[in-house]
Design a protein around this motif. Structure first.
Motif, PDB file in Angstrom:
ATOM      1  N   ASN A   6       1.012  -1.308  -0.215  1.00 13.42           N
ATOM      2  CA  ASN A   6       0.152  -0.406   0.362  1.00 13.42           C
ATOM      3  C   ASN A   6       1.314   1.690  -0.153  1.00 13.42           C
ATOM      4  N   ASN A   7       2.140   0.992   0.026  1.00 12.45           N
ATOM      5  CA  ASN A   7       3.159   1.943  -0.169  1.00 12.45           C
ATOM      6  C   ASN A   7       4.021   2.367  -1.540  1.00 12.45           C
ATOM      7  N   MET A   8       3.888   1.707  -2.479  1.00 13.53           N
ATOM      8  CA  MET A   8       3.275   2.106  -3.884  1.00 13.53           C
ATOM      9  C   MET A   8       1.972   1.807  -4.750  1.00 13.53           C
ATOM     10  N   THR A   9       2.289   1.785  -5.907  1.00  8.31           N
ATOM     11  CA  THR A   9       1.233   2.115  -7.075  1.00  8.31           C
ATOM     12  C   THR A   9       1.520   0.859  -7.911  1.00  8.31           C
ATOM     13  N   TRP A  10       0.478   0.063  -8.296  1.00  9.72           N
ATOM     14  CA  TRP A  10      -0.122  -1.684  -9.057  1.00  9.72           C
ATOM     15  C   TRP A  10       0.872  -1.305  -9.625  1.00  9.72           C
ATOM     16  N   VAL A  11       1.223  -0.544 -10.849  1.00  9.86           N
ATOM     17  CA  VAL A  11       2.886  -0.583 -11.913  1.00  9.86           C
ATOM     18  C   VAL A  11       3.490  -1.242 -10.993  1.00  9.86           C
ATOM     19  N   GLU A  12       3.918   0.202  -9.707  1.00 12.03           N
ATOM     20  CA  GLU A  12       5.320  -0.552  -8.870  1.00 12.03           C
ATOM     21  C   GLU A  12       5.257  -2.095  -8.602  1.00 12.03           C
ATOM     22  N   PHE A  13       4.122  -2.311  -8.122  1.00 11.90           N
ATOM     23  CA  PHE A  13       4.219  -3.986  -7.668  1.00 11.90           C
ATOM     24  C   PHE A  13       4.095  -4.434  -8.600  1.00 11.90           C
ATOM     25  N   ALA A  14       3.246  -4.931  -9.517  1.00  8.82           N
ATOM     26  CA  ALA A  14       3.110  -6.180 -10.365  1.00  8.82           C
ATOM     27  C   ALA A  14       4.325  -5.462 -11.214  1.00  8.82           C
ATOM     28  N   SER A  15       5.171  -4.961 -11.136  1.00  9.46           N
ATOM     29  CA  SER A  15       6.760  -4.575 -12.445  1.00  9.46           C
ATOM     30  C   SER A  15       7.702  -5.970 -11.221  1.00  9.46           C
ATOM     31  N   LYS A  16       7.506  -5.610  -9.947  1.00 13.14           N
ATOM     32  CA  LYS A  16       8.228  -5.813  -9.059  1.00 13.14           C
ATOM     33  C   LYS A  16       8.223  -7.206  -9.007  1.00 13.14           C
ATOM     34  N   VAL A  17       6.823  -7.856  -8.838  1.00 12.62           N
ATOM     35  CA  VAL A  17       6.434  -9.044  -8.936  1.00 12.62           C
ATOM     36  C   VAL A  17       6.420 -10.105 -10.086  1.00 12.62           C
ATOM     37  N   ARG A  18       7.216  -9.304 -10.836  1.00 13.62           N
ATOM     38  CA  ARG A  18       7.118 -10.444 -11.782  1.00 13.62           C
ATOM     39  C   ARG A  18       9.121 -10.399 -11.996  1.00 13.62           C
ATOM     40  N   THR A  19       9.265  -9.609 -11.601  1.00 10.35           N
ATOM     41  CA  THR A  19      10.556  -9.762 -11.560  1.00 10.35           C
ATOM     42  C   THR A  19      11.411 -10.671 -10.285  1.00 10.35           C
ATOM     43  N   PHE A  20      10.796 -10.499  -9.733  1.00 13.39           N
ATOM     44  CA  PHE A  20      10.859 -11.850  -8.233  1.00 13.39           C
ATOM     45  C   PHE A  20      10.405 -13.587  -9.089  1.00 13.39           C
ATOM     46  N   GLN A  21       9.544 -13.339  -9.972  1.00 12.15           N
ATOM     47  CA  GLN A  21       9.501 -14.431 -10.201  1.00 12.15           C
ATOM     48  C   GLN A  21      10.024 -15.003 -10.643  1.00 12.15           C
ATOM     49  N   ILE A  22      11.081 -14.359 -11.406  1.00 11.29           N
ATOM     50  CA  ILE A  22      12.126 -14.891 -12.791  1.00 11.29           C
ATOM     51  C   ILE A  22      12.551 -15.987 -11.648  1.00 11.29           C
ATOM     52  N   GLY A  23      13.169 -17.376 -13.245  1.00 11.11           N
ATOM     53  CA  GLY A  23      12.921 -18.835 -12.137  1.00 11.11           C
ATOM     54  C   GLY A  23      12.182 -19.456 -11.502  1.00 11.11           C
ATOM     55  N   PHE A  24      11.147 -18.765 -11.533  1.00 16.38           N
ATOM     56  CA  PHE A  24      10.273 -19.251 -10.618  1.00 16.38           C
ATOM     57  C   PHE A  24       8.926 -19.637 -11.382  1.00 16.38           C
ATOM     58  N   MET A  25       8.772 -19.996 -12.382  1.00 17.46           N
ATOM     59  CA  MET A  25       8.028 -20.079 -13.604  1.00 17.46           C
ATOM     60  C   MET A  25       7.564 -21.464 -14.346  1.00 17.46           C
ATOM     61  N   GLY A  26       8.580 -22.301 -14.358  1.00 19.71           N
ATOM     62  CA  GLY A  26       8.684 -23.787 -14.903  1.00 19.71           C
ATOM     63  C   GLY A  26       8.806 -23.779 -15.746  1.00 19.71           C
ATOM     64  N   GLU A  27      10.146 -22.689 -16.298  1.00  9.35           N
ATOM     65  CA  GLU A  27      11.268 -22.533 -17.393  1.00  9.35           C
ATOM     66  C   GLU A  27      12.037 -23.521 -17.559  1.00  9.35           C
ATOM     67  N   PRO A  28      12.685 -23.664 -18.528  1.00 13.52           N
ATOM     68  CA  PRO A  28      12.943 -25.160 -18.567  1.00 13.52           C
ATOM     69  C   PRO A  28      14.834 -24.854 -18.563  1.00 13.52           C
ATOM     70  N   ASN A  29      15.661 -26.010 -17.645  1.00 11.56           N
ATOM     71  CA  ASN A  29      16.674 -25.427 -16.696  1.00 11.56           C
ATOM     72  C   ASN A  29      16.667 -24.080 -15.856  1.00 11.56           C
ATOM     73  N   GLU A  30      15.810 -23.738 -14.918  1.00 12.59           N
ATOM     74  CA  GLU A  30      15.397 -22.523 -14.250  1.00 12.59           C
ATOM     75  C   GLU A  30      16.447 -23.589 -12.899  1.00 12.59           C
ATOM     76  N   VAL A  31      16.356 -24.690 -12.263  1.00 10.55           N
ATOM     77  CA  VAL A  31      17.248 -25.006 -11.318  1.00 10.55           C
ATOM     78  C   VAL A  31      18.288 -25.775 -12.179  1.00 10.55           C
ATOM     79  N   LYS A  32      19.792 -24.828 -11.581  1.00  8.90           N
ATOM     80  CA  LYS A  32      20.310 -25.559 -11.545  1.00  8.90           C
ATOM     81  C   LYS A  32      20.722 -27.097 -11.311  1.00  8.90           C
ATOM     82  N   PRO A  33      21.058 -27.687 -12.205  1.00  8.64           N
ATOM     83  CA  PRO A  33      21.696 -29.547 -12.533  1.00  8.64           C
ATOM     84  C   PRO A  33      22.202 -29.401 -10.840  1.00  8.64           C
ATOM     85  N   GLY A  34      21.601 -30.523 -10.893  1.00 11.97           N
ATOM     86  CA  GLY A  34      22.337 -31.648  -9.522  1.00 11.97           C
ATOM     87  C   GLY A  34      22.172 -30.290  -8.000  1.00 11.97           C
TER      88      GLY A  34
END
Length: 595
Positions: free
Chosen positions: A463-491
């Motif tokens: 509630n200290n930010m606009t929706w645009v800021e909030f949505a942008s940060k969510v999309r940034t933080f979710q990189i690597g958590f979306m089921g993309e190929p090889n987003e988890v390091k081997p091993g």
């Protein structure tokens, strides 16, 4: 005649004079307008441009402000204004319903020519039995690992027994949940499987009951179980869950995949009902999201998190926490900072809307009793009014054959979540891991896991930010958590979640190219140890490490007995002084409570 002619000439001249005056007047006004336009046009252009910029600024992030949802976090005394969420995120320039580069990969689990077959390596009169503990998905991991354990021991596997005494109290037998004939026939070239131990000379073998440590590697099985098996001919491994190391040779990992993704199928009645549920969701829209909400009272109690319910919440969840006899008190703020608190239904909804899913999306929710009931679910339903569950899209009569059996009901949810266009999990438990790995294997369908460690501060300060800021940060933080190929390091990670040994690129090679920046890669283990899973031996490829310890999400469910066995056989287990066993590793608890 002359006079008349003069008059006519005069009239003609007058007419021409009048026309000249009119024309001069028109020319004057035209020149004046042109001078006015030369001054006004730039001004009008500037004003019009400003309006266009303002329109673009509002329309780009909001696309449509109709039906916007206002959500307020915290108590009624919250000093911040309501958080306004647009009905649609608009175009994000990407396909929300598929992962990038997924077309470059495929599941591959065939055995190599060097992989010894069952008819060659199975030693007669050597039988392995297991008791698969926990709920449906925990049992699934045990069954999968039991096949590999039997292969390591050159033994015949007896169809596993399912846990019927734990929290779930499900009396189902293996053949009532899984297609037992498919299980036996599909794996016939890998491991010999029988329904019961056959009589030997008119006598039935009585299996010797013992237990192996968690994450036991092939050498562990050969040193601990094999001597007993040679002597007793039949061994039953109790509490069989996560008793096999994540780190095996490629061929043993691929055997795991053949079991999990091909041999272990549900019974026809479960499959038929599951397909009916999927079909009904498909009729509602072109795409749908399946959400494993996991916001039941027991999950919240185990997590030790604070969800703002005050003393009432602390008392209620505190009573539930007493079920776990050795569960220590946790600092709610610390647990949340470490990303170990399930998101609230409202937070899940906000994350999905920030990622670009609009209010018109159909949402299938797999969940038990939600803590707080309809009041807790209200914000999620406001964000996604097209809210469904198996109970809302199927009649009581249709669900009657399944409703008295928790594992069969879980199997229906498993099918719908597996077939969904996007699967969202709210904790990294057994069902989440099993489905994440399965969806990778069968085409890398999007699987969203909240990056709770980074999202928690964002939700606290939204509630200290606009929706645009909030949505942008969510999309940034979710990189690597979306089921993309090889987003988890081997091993790294749990094998059932990331079956890298069973993922090949279209050329047939094992996938090993990381397609997202390394600093944005989801990596739970930062030990930096070398991955040797390419080796085609049956030996473990790395020593057990802290990664092999149970995580919070394993949700071990304690019984009213002392389960921290220090050495030797568990209490009440048959012992033999001639069999020497190494001390077992201490276990946090017995039954993983995360299905």
């Amino acid at each position: 005649m002359k006079k008349k002619k003069r008059l006519n000439n005069s009239g003609s001249n007058g007419h021409h004079h009048h026309n000249g005056v009119v024309l001069a007047s028109l020319m004057y006004h035209f020149r004046r307008k042109r001078r006015l336009h030369r001054h006004l046009f730039p001004l009008l252009s500037v004003i019009s441009g400003c309006f266009l910029l303002l329109f673009a600024a509002f329309s780009l992030p909001l696309h449509s402000v109709n039906n916007a949802v206002e959500l307020r976090s915290g108590s009624d005394s919250d000093p911040f204004p309501a958080f306004s969420v647009p009905a649609s995120e608009g175009s994000l320039g990407r396909d929300l319903w598929r992962t990038s580069f997924s077309e470059l990969y495929r599941g591959c689990s065939n055995a190599s020519d060097k992989f010894a077959r069952a008819n060659v390596k199975t030693i007669p009169n050597r039988y392995l039995l297991i008791d698969a503990s926990g709920g449906l998905n925990q049992q699934r991991t045990g069954i999968t690992d039991a096949v590999v354990a039997a292969y390591i021991l050159n033994a015949t596997l007896v169809v596993p027994q399912l846990d019927q005494k734990s929290f779930w109290k499900d009396t189902s037998e293996f053949a009532e949940i899984f297609d037992v004939d498919q299980f036996i026939s599909f794996l016939s070239k890998d491991v010999k499987i029988v329904k019961d131990i056959p009589p030997n000379g008119g006598k039935v073998l009585s299996p010797f009951t013992m237990r192996v440590p968690r994450k036991c590697n092939p050498k562990c099985y050969q040193s601990r179980v094999l001597p007993v098996l040679i002597k007793k001919h039949a061994v039953r491994l109790s509490k069989f869950d996560y008793r096999l190391s994540n780190k095996l040779g490629t061929q043993l990992q691929r055997l795991r995949c053949r079991v999990n993704y091909h041999a272990l199928t549900f019974t026809d009645s479960i499959v038929e009902m599951g397909k009916n549920l999927v079909g009904r969701m498909r009729m509602k829209g072109k795409h749908f999201i399946a959400l494993h909400l996991r916001f039941e009272p027991d999950m919240l109690a185990f997590s030790g998190c604070d969800y703002g319910g005050g003393e009432k919440e602390r008392t209620e969840l505190g009573e539930i926490r007493k079920r776990w006899k050795t569960l220590h008190t946790r600092n709610p703020d610390k647990v949340r900072r470490h990303g170990r608190c399930p998101l609230t239904p409202e937070e899940v909804g906000l994350m999905l809307r920030a990622l670009g899913f609009g209010s018109d999306v159909h949402l299938y929710v797999a969940s038990g009793e939600v803590y707080g009931g309809e009041e807790t679910l209200a914000p999620l339903k406001a964000l996604f009014p097209n809210f469904h569950s198996k109970e809302t899209i199927a009649s009581k009569e249709e669900l009657a054959p399944f409703s008295s059996f928790s594992s069969r009901m879980a199997a229906l949810d498993f099918i719908v979540c597996d077939e969904s266009d996007v699967f969202v999990t709210n904790n990294n438990g057994n069902m989440a891991r099993m489905l994440a790995g399965r969806r990778r294997y069968f085409g890398h369908k999007p699987t969203i896991r909240p990056n709770a460690k980074k999202l928690y501060r964002l939700f606290m300060n939204r509630n200290n930010m606009t929706w645009v800021e909030f949505a942008s940060k969510v999309r940034t933080f979710q990189i690597g958590f979306m089921g993309e190929p090889n987003e988890v390091k081997p091993g790294t990670g749990e094998f059932h979640e990331n079956p890298l040994s069973c993922i090949c690129d279209k050329s047939g090679k094992k996938a090993n190219v990381v397609l997202i920046p390394q600093n944005e890669t989801y990596n739970r283990n930062t030990s930096g140890k070398e991955d040797n899973t390419n080796k085609d031996t049956g030996d473990v490829t790395d020593e057990q490490s802290m990664e092999d310890e149970l995580e919070w999400s394993d949700m071990d469910y304690m019984e009213n007995v002392n389960t921290l066995q220090g050495k030797g056989f568990p209490n009440g287990t048959e012992s033999d002084p001639n069999i020497s066993l190494k001390p077992e590793l201490p276990e946090l608890a017995e039954e993983l409570f995360s299905d």
